[in-house]
Design an enzyme around this catalytic site. Structure first.
Site, short mmCIF file in Angstrom:
data_model
loop_
_atom_site.label_atom_id
_atom_site.label_comp_id
_atom_site.label_asym_id
_atom_site.label_seq_id
_atom_site.Cartn_x
_atom_site.Cartn_y
_atom_site.Cartn_z
N SER A 1 -13.95 -0.07 9.26
CA SER A 1 -13.13 0.09 8.07
C SER A 1 -13.65 -0.74 6.90
CB SER A 1 -11.69 -0.34 8.38
OG SER A 1 -10.91 -0.39 7.21
N ALA A 2 -13.50 -0.18 5.71
CA ALA A 2 -13.84 -0.92 4.49
C ALA A 2 -12.88 -2.07 4.23
CB ALA A 2 -13.85 0.03 3.29
N LYS B 1 -6.27 10.29 0.42
CA LYS B 1 -6.28 8.95 0.99
C LYS B 1 -7.45 8.21 0.37
CE LYS B 1 -6.25 6.59 5.48
NZ LYS B 1 -6.33 6.79 6.95
N LYS C 1 -4.86 -2.10 13.78
CA LYS C 1 -4.28 -0.92 14.43
C LYS C 1 -4.72 -0.85 15.90
CE LYS C 1 -3.84 1.64 10.12
NZ LYS C 1 -4.32 0.58 9.21
N ASP D 1 -18.74 2.99 12.93
CA ASP D 1 -17.47 3.23 12.25
C ASP D 1 -16.69 1.93 12.12
OD1 ASP D 1 -15.19 4.29 11.15
OD2 ASP D 1 -14.85 5.79 12.71
N GLU E 1 0.83 -1.20 0.00
CA GLU E 1 0.00 0.00 0.00
C GLU E 1 0.87 1.25 0.00
OE1 GLU E 1 -1.41 1.67 3.60
OE2 GLU E 1 -1.13 -0.22 4.69
N VAL F 1 -5.55 -0.15 2.63
CA VAL F 1 -5.58 -1.60 2.53
C VAL F 1 -6.68 -2.05 1.58
CG1 VAL F 1 -6.11 -3.72 3.80
CG2 VAL F 1 -4.53 -2.05 4.77
#
Length: 316
Positions: free
Chosen positions: A152-153, A98, A171, A150, A37, A118
């Site tokens: 992440s994709a 981003k 993370k 919330d 990435e 990612v």
């Protein structure tokens, strides 16, 4: 005679990914390739450390026996494998967007430039025929997700993308147990590398475990090959740092709490949270988190190279 109705508007094709000559040759000849990435370089590491890290990560992939393919979108065109000049641009431009999967159509249509996360790296890598991807830590379910939704994709993308990603867990700012539960619901295969302890990014043990472990790059490659034969979706290989290379766990807990509190006080939300928190961690820990971040990415890149080499030897 009634006037003819206009037909549907013409749909312009999206720019096809541009493969570097080395990546194109490797894929054509069946040599192993590892996707990398670019958000780590543009948004995850401070300048100028990011430029040196870019070379080190690609060198680690080569040490593992594979060709590195750093991915980014430049002027509306996806690039799989970057030249030295393109890496310079990604590392130097403070205004680089981003780009997650949802952002790719806009960037391609409007000719924008951006670093891939990612999720978007996985999508573009799989489209190019790359089966292995190395990163630092995955995105996942945020700690306030019960109220904010919330998530992440990265997770939904991995649930339908046929590739293997080597990471050091998710993370540290995330809800690790909820993320593992979500990956189970999405049928993302998760294995530890020589451990059933799920790593916590900067630390070796997040406090959570996984059901399965692989003991070699060959076993990891076999898991991906078996997954491909069953159903769409990805494989996560969680590769923890050795205990003597991790961040001090006590320091980790303190700086994470401080960073999250600082983000909340500053009103930082959404995709801006991660770079804000990483910058805060770097400053508060006096560079300790940066050193650990680079170490874990290098370890993941080298292991991914070895897995890609093993995957190249698996009969199709």
């Amino acid at each position: 005679m009634l006037p003819s109705r206009p037909g549907p508007p013409a749909v312009l094709p999206s720019p096809a990914p541009v493969l570097s000559s080395e990546v194109a040759d490797a894929l054509t000849t069946g040599r192993p390739v590892v996707a990398l990435e670019s958000t780590l370089l543009a948004h995850g590491l401070p300048r100028p450390d990011n430029r040196a890290a870019a070379d080190e990560v690609e060198a680690a992939v080569r040490a593992g026996g594979a060709v590195p393919a750093t991915i980014a979108v430049l002027d509306g065109v996806p690039h799989v494998g970057l030249t030295a000049e393109q890496v310079d641009r990604v590392c130097a431009d403070p205004d680089l967007d981003k780009l997650a999967v949802r952002d790719l159509p806009v960037a391609l249509a409007l000719g924008r430039s951006g670093a891939t996360t990612v999720s978007s790296t996985a999508l573009l890598a799989a489209a190019a025929g790359i089966g292995v991807f190395a990163t630092g830590g995955l995105g996942g379910v945020h700690r306030e997700a019960a109220d904010t939704f919330d998530e992440s994709a990265d997770l939904t993308t991995l649930s339908r993308t046929p590739l293997l990603v080597v990471c050091a867990g998710v993370k540290s700012i995330l809800d690790v147990p909820a993320t593992l539960e979500r990956m189970e619901s999405l049928s993302v295969t998760v294995v530890g590398y020589r451990t059933t302890t799920f790593p916590g990014f900067y630390i070796a043990d997040s406090g959570s475990t996984v059901d399965w472990a692989v003991s070699s790059p060959e076993e990891a490659a076999a898991v991906l090959a078996a997954r491909r034969g069953l159903a769409p979706g990805g494989v996560v290989v969680a590769n923890p740092l050795p205990d003597d290379e991790q961040l001090d766990p006590g320091l980790h807990d303190r700086v994470i709490a401080d960073a999250l509190a600082a983000a909340a006080q500053a009103g930082v939300r959404g995709k801006a949270v991660t770079p804000f928190v990483l910058d805060h961690l770097h400053r508060v820990s006096e560079g300790a988190t940066l050193a650990v971040n680079v170490r874990l990415v290098l370890r993941n890149a080298e292991l991914a190279g070895r897995i890609a080499a093993a995957l190249a030897a698996v009969p199709r």
